[in-house]
Design a protein around this motif. Sequence first.
Motif, PDB file in Angstrom:
ATOM      1  N   VAL A   9     -13.553 -20.096  19.177  1.00 52.14           N
ATOM      2  CA  VAL A   9     -14.937 -20.320  19.593  1.00 52.14           C
ATOM      3  C   VAL A   9     -15.403 -19.228  20.552  1.00 52.14           C
ATOM      4  CG1 VAL A   9     -16.460 -21.861  20.899  1.00 52.14           C
ATOM      5  CG2 VAL A   9     -14.888 -22.803  19.208  1.00 52.14           C
ATOM      6  N   ILE A  10     -14.549 -18.856  21.511  1.00 52.20           N
ATOM      7  CA  ILE A  10     -14.913 -17.808  22.471  1.00 52.20           C
ATOM      8  C   ILE A  10     -15.120 -16.476  21.758  1.00 52.20           C
ATOM      9  CG2 ILE A  10     -14.044 -16.429  24.394  1.00 52.20           C
ATOM     10  CD1 ILE A  10     -12.738 -18.926  25.479  1.00 52.20           C
ATOM     11  N   ILE A  11     -14.212 -16.141  20.838  1.00 52.47           N
ATOM     12  CA  ILE A  11     -14.322 -14.862  20.131  1.00 52.47           C
ATOM     13  C   ILE A  11     -15.607 -14.805  19.309  1.00 52.47           C
ATOM     14  CG2 ILE A  11     -13.272 -13.424  18.340  1.00 52.47           C
ATOM     15  CD1 ILE A  11     -10.550 -14.411  19.318  1.00 52.47           C
ATOM     16  N   ILE A  12     -15.912 -15.892  18.599  1.00 55.54           N
ATOM     17  CA  ILE A  12     -17.134 -15.910  17.790  1.00 55.54           C
ATOM     18  C   ILE A  12     -18.376 -15.853  18.675  1.00 55.54           C
ATOM     19  CG2 ILE A  12     -18.499 -17.300  16.183  1.00 55.54           C
ATOM     20  CD1 ILE A  12     -15.907 -18.327  15.002  1.00 55.54           C
ATOM     21  N   THR A  13     -18.361 -16.591  19.782  1.00 57.63           N
ATOM     22  CA  THR A  13     -19.514 -16.618  20.677  1.00 57.63           C
ATOM     23  C   THR A  13     -19.791 -15.251  21.301  1.00 57.63           C
ATOM     24  OG1 THR A  13     -19.017 -18.937  21.196  1.00 57.63           O
ATOM     25  CG2 THR A  13     -20.515 -17.784  22.682  1.00 57.63           C
ATOM     26  N   SER A  14     -18.744 -14.467  21.493  1.00 57.34           N
ATOM     27  CA  SER A  14     -18.925 -13.152  22.120  1.00 57.34           C
ATOM     28  C   SER A  14     -19.756 -12.207  21.259  1.00 57.34           C
ATOM     29  CB  SER A  14     -17.557 -12.517  22.408  1.00 57.34           C
ATOM     30  OG  SER A  14     -16.879 -12.182  21.204  1.00 57.34           O
ATOM     31  N   PHE A  15     -19.913 -12.514  19.977  1.00 57.34           N
ATOM     32  CA  PHE A  15     -20.715 -11.667  19.093  1.00 57.34           C
ATOM     33  C   PHE A  15     -22.111 -12.244  18.860  1.00 57.34           C
ATOM     34  CE2 PHE A  15     -16.322 -10.685  17.905  1.00 57.34           C
ATOM     35  CZ  PHE A  15     -16.342  -9.300  17.970  1.00 57.34           C
ATOM     36  N   GLY A  16     -22.449 -13.337  19.535  1.00 56.39           N
ATOM     37  CA  GLY A  16     -23.779 -13.927  19.386  1.00 56.39           C
ATOM     38  C   GLY A  16     -24.793 -13.275  20.300  1.00 56.39           C
ATOM     39  N   ASP A  17     -26.059 -13.346  19.931  1.00 58.15           N
ATOM     40  CA  ASP A  17     -27.112 -12.700  20.721  1.00 58.15           C
ATOM     41  C   ASP A  17     -27.723 -13.620  21.761  1.00 58.15           C
ATOM     42  OD1 ASP A  17     -28.398 -14.428  19.021  1.00 58.15           O
ATOM     43  OD2 ASP A  17     -30.071 -13.064  18.577  1.00 58.15           O
ATOM     44  N   ASN A  18     -27.312 -14.888  21.789  1.00 54.23           N
ATOM     45  CA  ASN A  18     -27.870 -15.842  22.746  1.00 54.23           C
ATOM     46  C   ASN A  18     -27.266 -15.600  24.125  1.00 54.23           C
ATOM     47  OD1 ASN A  18     -28.546 -18.194  24.282  1.00 54.23           O
ATOM     48  ND2 ASN A  18     -28.945 -19.270  22.363  1.00 54.23           N
ATOM     49  N   ALA A  19     -28.116 -15.412  25.123  1.00 49.76           N
ATOM     50  CA  ALA A  19     -27.640 -15.130  26.472  1.00 49.76           C
ATOM     51  C   ALA A  19     -26.947 -16.320  27.111  1.00 49.76           C
ATOM     52  CB  ALA A  19     -28.803 -14.682  27.362  1.00 49.76           C
ATOM     53  N   PHE A  20     -27.145 -17.516  26.553  1.00 50.76           N
ATOM     54  CA  PHE A  20     -26.510 -18.716  27.098  1.00 50.76           C
ATOM     55  C   PHE A  20     -25.226 -19.078  26.353  1.00 50.76           C
ATOM     56  CE2 PHE A  20     -30.959 -19.024  28.263  1.00 50.76           C
ATOM     57  CZ  PHE A  20     -30.880 -19.332  29.603  1.00 50.76           C
TER      58      PHE A  20
END
Length: 288
Positions: free
Chosen positions: A31-42
């Motif tokens: 989850v952390i790895i995938i989230t690190s590539f998201g554009d959402n600042a939150f």
Amino acid sequence: MIGLRSTRTGRLALTVGATVMLLYLALPLVVIIITSFGDNAFGSFPPDSWTLQWYEVLVADGSKWPAALSLSALIAALTTVFSLILGVTAAIALTRSELPLRSAVYALVLGPLIIPQVVIALGLFLLFEPAAMLGSPVAIALGHTVLAAPIAVLILVATLRGIDERLEDAAASMGAGRLTVARRITFPLAAPGMIAAAIFSFITSFDEFFISQFLASGDTVTLPVQVFNSLTFDIDPSVTAISALLIAAALLALVLVALVRWLGSGRRGSLLSVEATAGIANHGRDAG
């Protein structure tokens, strides 16, 4: 003792159970790895769109992450050196000497692993504060050594116990001195364990938070402390990027440990021959 027959259903159940357990343990990391590539600042999951901007923030001008990363690497390197010196000395004393109350000494060495880290951090703070050493990388490294050295001792004791002492006795009986036996037999055979101890000592120091928080100053902020500050006092999505990099580094370290032990097993087989032992002994006799 009656052996249990392995059945196809049992093997399938074991495989499914192990897979589910591993997926459960790895899910937060994924989850952390995938989230690190998201554009959402939150840091939303799953991301609506993909970007590398949080990784670019890590190396941008004025970023606080490079300084924290380099400081943590320096402290971890110092901790590794201190832990190996203490670990090798303690492991040899526990496995190769007639140490009185050996079990009690071994339990004392491993004591920091069961004491709450915040208690150890408070004790180190009270120790270093009168000496005006708070904020010193050496002081932080010495504090990390309290936690890293027992792990090194655990690994090295297991490694030395796996080495046949008759090889050392054979070399000594043929004239090799203690230093020659240690340099040409014991340490080469224990090299995979020493490398593994160094890697785990480095990781232990690099990820340590409580001791770093108690002993750090405004100018010496390690990476875990910087991550904590970013999550506490600010909304910084680059935390997910640095966390993903740390996960990748940890996985790489584990692969390296497995590779070193695999390569070391082949080297150990080549060093266990009688001819090699005799040659080492003759070399030590000639040097003496």
